[in-house]
Each structure stands twice: as structure tokens, then as C-alpha cells.
Design an enzyme around this catalytic site. Sequence first.
Site, short mmCIF file in Angstrom:
data_model
loop_
_atom_site.label_atom_id
_atom_site.label_comp_id
_atom_site.label_asym_id
_atom_site.label_seq_id
_atom_site.Cartn_x
_atom_site.Cartn_y
_atom_site.Cartn_z
N CYS A 139 -14.40 -0.15 0.26
CA CYS A 139 -14.84 -1.17 1.20
C CYS A 139 -14.11 -2.50 0.94
CB CYS A 139 -16.34 -1.47 1.13
SG CYS A 139 -17.37 -0.05 1.48
N ARG A 189 -8.80 -0.18 1.81
CA ARG A 189 -9.95 0.02 0.92
C ARG A 189 -11.02 0.91 1.54
NH1 ARG A 189 -9.77 -3.88 -3.09
NH2 ARG A 189 -11.92 -3.48 -3.64
N TRP A 244 -15.92 2.24 3.50
CA TRP A 244 -15.72 3.60 3.00
C TRP A 244 -17.11 4.10 2.65
CZ3 TRP A 244 -16.48 6.62 -1.40
CH2 TRP A 244 -15.72 7.78 -1.48
N ASN A 264 -19.66 -4.55 -0.86
CA ASN A 264 -18.78 -3.54 -1.44
C ASN A 264 -19.38 -3.13 -2.77
OD1 ASN A 264 -16.68 -1.98 -2.43
ND2 ASN A 264 -15.52 -3.76 -3.18
N GLY A 265 -19.68 -1.84 -2.92
CA GLY A 265 -20.27 -1.36 -4.17
C GLY A 265 -21.40 -0.39 -3.88
N GLU A 280 2.03 15.46 -9.76
CA GLU A 280 2.06 14.30 -8.89
C GLU A 280 2.57 14.69 -7.49
OE1 GLU A 280 0.76 11.62 -8.67
OE2 GLU A 280 1.95 10.42 -7.30
N LYS A 316 0.37 14.24 -4.08
CA LYS A 316 0.89 13.41 -2.97
C LYS A 316 0.84 14.20 -1.67
CE LYS A 316 0.87 10.43 -4.08
NZ LYS A 316 0.48 9.49 -5.05
N GLU A 333 -2.77 14.65 -0.43
CA GLU A 333 -3.38 13.39 0.05
C GLU A 333 -2.99 13.08 1.48
OE1 GLU A 333 -2.02 10.58 -3.14
OE2 GLU A 333 -4.02 9.78 -2.82
N HIS A 355 -0.02 34.66 -15.38
CA HIS A 355 -1.33 34.95 -15.96
C HIS A 355 -2.43 34.92 -14.91
CE1 HIS A 355 0.41 35.04 -19.91
NE2 HIS A 355 1.06 33.91 -19.63
N LYS A 411 -8.34 3.24 -1.27
CA LYS A 411 -7.36 2.89 -2.30
C LYS A 411 -8.00 2.54 -3.64
CE LYS A 411 -3.09 1.48 -3.34
NZ LYS A 411 -2.23 2.64 -3.55
C1 AGP Z 1 -2.96 7.99 -5.61
O1 AGP Z 1 -2.13 8.37 -4.58
C2 AGP Z 1 -4.37 8.03 -5.34
N1 AGP Z 1 -4.73 7.40 -4.14
C3 AGP Z 1 -5.32 7.94 -6.49
O2 AGP Z 1 -5.19 9.14 -7.19
C4 AGP Z 1 -5.21 6.76 -7.48
O3 AGP Z 1 -4.04 6.88 -8.23
C5 AGP Z 1 -6.44 6.75 -8.38
O4 AGP Z 1 -7.58 6.57 -7.60
C6 AGP Z 1 -6.38 5.70 -9.45
O5 AGP Z 1 -6.37 4.42 -8.92
P1 AGP Z 1 -6.00 3.18 -9.80
O6 AGP Z 1 -4.58 3.37 -10.24
O7 AGP Z 1 -6.15 2.00 -8.91
O8 AGP Z 1 -6.92 3.16 -10.97
#
Ligand code: AGP
Length: 606
Positions: free
Chosen positions: A2, A27, A75, A99-100, A479, A483, A486, A502, A601
Site C-alpha cells: 500500500c 506498492r 494491496w 499502510n500496514g 533468480e 523473474k 513474477e 532424482h 514491491k
Molecule cells: C523481486 O523481483 C521480488 N519482487 C521480491 O522477491 C523481492 O526481492 C523481495 O520481496 C524482497 O524485497 P526487498 O529486497 O525489498 O527486501
Amino acid sequence: MCGIVGYVGYRDASDILIDALSKLEYRGYDSAGIAVFDNGEIKVAKSKGRLKDLVAKMEREGKPSGCSGIGHTRWATHGEPSDKNSHPHEGGRVTIVHNGIIENYKALKDFLVKEGRCFKSDTDTEVVAQLLDYYYDGDPVSTIANVTKELEGSYALGIIFADFPDTVFAVRKESPLIVGVGENESFIASDVPAILKYTRNYYLLEHDEIAVLSKDKACIYDLHYNKIDKELKTADWDMDAAEKGGYEHFMLKEIFEQPTAIKTTITPRICDGLPNLEECGITLEKLNKFRQIFIVACGTAMHAGLVGKYVIEKLARVPVIVDIASEFRYREPIVTKDDLVIIISQSGETADSRAALELSKELGAETLAIVNVKGSTIAREADMVIYTHAGPEIAVASTKAYMVQIAVMYLIAFEIALAKKQITVEECKHLTSMLQEIPDTIQNILKNIEETQYIASGLINADSLLYIGRGLDYALSMEGSLKLKEVSYIHSESYAAGELKHGTISLISEGMPVIAVATQKNLFDKTISNIKEVKARGAKVILICRENYQPEENLADYCFKIPETDDLLMPMPAVVPLQLIAYYTAVLKGNDVDKPRNLAKSVTVE
Ligand code: AGP
């Protein structure tokens, strides 16, 4: 999660709030709303969906007009995304954005219901709005102070009281909030980019501080109504950094910003050809004393930690344990005062990473934060901090932040190896100079985006795919896979290439794409054998390998070559095609690349 904003000044508050929210949509983006004092009365406009849906609604139905108000982009946590659950929420004389998460909202709601209060939404936030109204004593600051004593959980709240037009109030605990100070205008925002267009001057609101904003001043109080004198900070982020600058998406822009981000991050930390982290409080003597290292983070940041583990263990021979923060915090980790705990976080606000930091400090370990956002909670609470200088990362899918996190991991690994006398000064200088060449290597890869577009075009109809690799290539595969998931919504898994047989190899069927990363010379032949195993079972193989390798015929369906560099540094250039493949697959599928579904984010909830 948020984003919240607030404005008091001389301009049209609706326009300012919408513009500021547009910088915070990363956010959360399942609904948006604003509340503005319009001729002395609070008028609310809110809508399910993106900010553009709210704007369209206001174009149809009229927008509130006035010079002060609050805004929110959501969010969802409590209650599905819907008009009624969108913020702002009202409780009689009080209207708020939040937010929270209010953890004890149920008990508070039961109490208010018994007191005859009715609720319009399913949110925890409305409970706070009603509670503020319930305890309202005519003085907003003392009312806010009293109500915060009742709240458990995390909150950054933007609050307006019907009796106080042209004043915006705010309070925070755990969730971030800044107070912007302009010429005849004041702001609140969850993050600096929201206000950069209007002012660079801001206060960082601390836990349990209450801000009172009017047009010509912003005053901050503690919960006992004592006025606090705070240091006015100046944002050094370039305003253009929060704009797309001609790129179709922030994600693409941020991928292209990686060479500069690496240079900006490492150059000030290299002195006479050697890494020097003294300005961050890190000395060779200090590094020499640690028995073992924990690297704790979430998501992409955790993947950066995995690269760090390989490099530190290989060069410095110090054991490194990499943990997912949400696991670490509850698994009673065996951390002692002889250990270093490194927390990696782009935002510096991730709830689980923050909790891991707190726990590590309680256990007596020395803590080091690697953080991108200046003044964020993790940066402030760790014993030492190394800021990555990536500039604001707006796309939800992290790219440039990951890159600079890795760059910092290399600097740390070189320093520890030197401190532990595992490498000589000359070897350290050689490694450091190779690291300095990486931005140019990446620049060359970025000249070659057509190849990744072609690879992406072959993935868009896949239901599922695998990423495989060994050693550093395995860390990288994780990674690459994250990506792709996501942003493209295609299922994928990453596997240690040697582990496939395995069990997981049973998933391979005719035409299933497998992205094999094979950049490490000592593991190359082993990975090639694993590629042959999947190829023999019908997989369509995309091989990411070094330039000097000529794959034998029919080994791979497509081969993407990475310019030569040392094995150890390969993850930095090799992740770039993985990022681009994910990006273009999402673009070709027509997805909202910068705001993928269900994500946000800054993950400030557990
Ligand atoms: C990355 O593409 C993600 N959106 C997510 O995994 C992110 O890296 C994770 O939430 C950690 O966030 P931060 O680096 O702000 O702690």
C-alpha cells in the site's frame, strides 16, 4: 505494501494526490482513493482497480476540489479488492488511509460493535477510523496518541479530521512514512519518489511520532505531545529516476540502468585498487573475527545472498548460511556473538527481513544491512549499512537492485578473503579490477536484446519450464526462474542440474523448454551431461554459456553467449539475458510488466 500520500498547500489537492500516488502504485494497485477537503467538507472518491480507474471515475462523476487531502493505493490484506474496501475509510468525524496491518482489529471491532458502531467494509483500517472517532476529544494529536496505545501491528496512517480543514495528521509504527516540506505546502508519503517533483526536503517519521501538517509548516510530536526537532533530509535521487524516460516499462529501463548502477555502487568503495568499506564501519580487523556468516533476505534479495555464499566460501573459506527471512525468524537459528548476519533488502522495509535483523541483534550477532532505500528501517537498525546506489527501483520485479546487491557481495567477499589471508593483496586487486570491468561487459550484452526477444517468443505458449545449473549457475537459475514467474505467469522451477535425475526429470516431455545456465568452467562438462539427459527426453534447450564455448551440434536449440569474464563474476553478466527473457515473455503475453498480478514491491506484512 500500500502507498499513502497526503497534501496541504495551495495547489489542487486531487491532482497532487493522484500524481503522487502514481509514483507509489508499485506498492499495491488493486484499488485507489482520495479524500479532499472541498469547501470545508471531506469528499471521498475511491474505486476498485488501478489508479487510472479512479481517474476515469472522477472524470465521469467529478473530482473533489480543494487544497488538502489524503490518498491511497492498495494491496489488499483484509477484505477483497472492491470499492467498499478501498481506502480512505471514514469513522464519523475522521477519515484515514493506512499502510500496514492492525493485528488486533477483531477484538477492537467487537468492542466498537458492542458500543453500537456499524461498519461498511471488511478492512482492519476502518476499525482505526472508528476508534479515532470514538476517542475523539477535540484534540487530534492527543486522540491519535491515545488510539495508538490500543493498536497492535503495523501502520502508517494519513488522517484528516472534519473539524480541522487544511490540516493533515500522520502517525507511524513499523510501516514507513516521510513528511515532505515544500514552499507553502507539506506532504506525507510512503516513499520519496512520490514527492520528488514538488520538494526534495523531507523528515523521516520515526515509530510513534505524530506529524501535523499545515500549508506553512510540518510539526512532529511524540506520543506525550512533546515537540520533536528533527533533521531535515534532502533527497539526492534524480527526479528522472522515477520516470520511464522513453522506455516502455520501468523494468526494461532498470535492466538498462545496471551498468551505471554497478559503477555508482562500487566506485566509491574502491581505494588504490582494493575494496574499502570503512565508511560503512567495516574494517579488515572486524571481518577477521567472524566465525560464520548468515545471509538473510527474501525473494530476489535472498538469491543475491546465494551468489554471496558461493563467492565468500570459495574465496574466504568462511562458512555462510543463507536463509529465507520468514524461515530464519521462526527456526531458532544458532546465531552467536561471533557471527555476522547480513540482511539484504532493496526496500529496507520487508517485514520478515526486519524481524530477522531484530532477532540477530537479540542473539548478539553483529549485523550488516545491504539496502537500497536510504533511511529505511533496516538501514537504520543494523549495526552497519552498505547502501547500494541503484536509485529508485520502481518495477515490482527487481533487476538492478539484485545486480548491485551482488556487486556489494563481491566487495565483501574480496575484503573477507583478504582479512582472512586467503588471498594476497595482488589477487584482491586483480579480482577488484575484473569487477570494475563488468559494467562494460553488461553494456555489450544489452546491445543484443533481439536474441532474448527471439527466445521469449518461443516461451509464451509454454505451460511450464525448468531452469537448471550447477554452483553459481544454480543460484542464478533460481533468480531467472523467479523473474519469469513474477512477470510472465508461466510456471517454472529451478533445479540443481545434478539433482534432476532424482525425480524431477519425470516432468520432461516433448517440447518442454529448459533454460540451462552453464558458465562455470569446472562444472561445464557435468552440466552438459545433464543437458543431454533432458534433451534425450524431448526438452527444448536454451543454453546460456560463455562466448568461448562451441556447443556440439544438437545439444541446444538456442545458445546465448556471455562475453568472457572470470568464472566467479559470471553471475553478473549472465543474469541479464535471464532478466530480458522474463521481460520480453511478459511483454509478448501482454502482461502488465511493472505491476504483475498479486504482487507488491515493498512487502511490509508477514
Ligand atoms: C523481486 O523481483 C521480488 N519482487 C521480491 O522477491 C523481492 O526481492 C523481495 O520481496 C524482497 O524485497 P526487498 O529486497 O525489498 O527486501
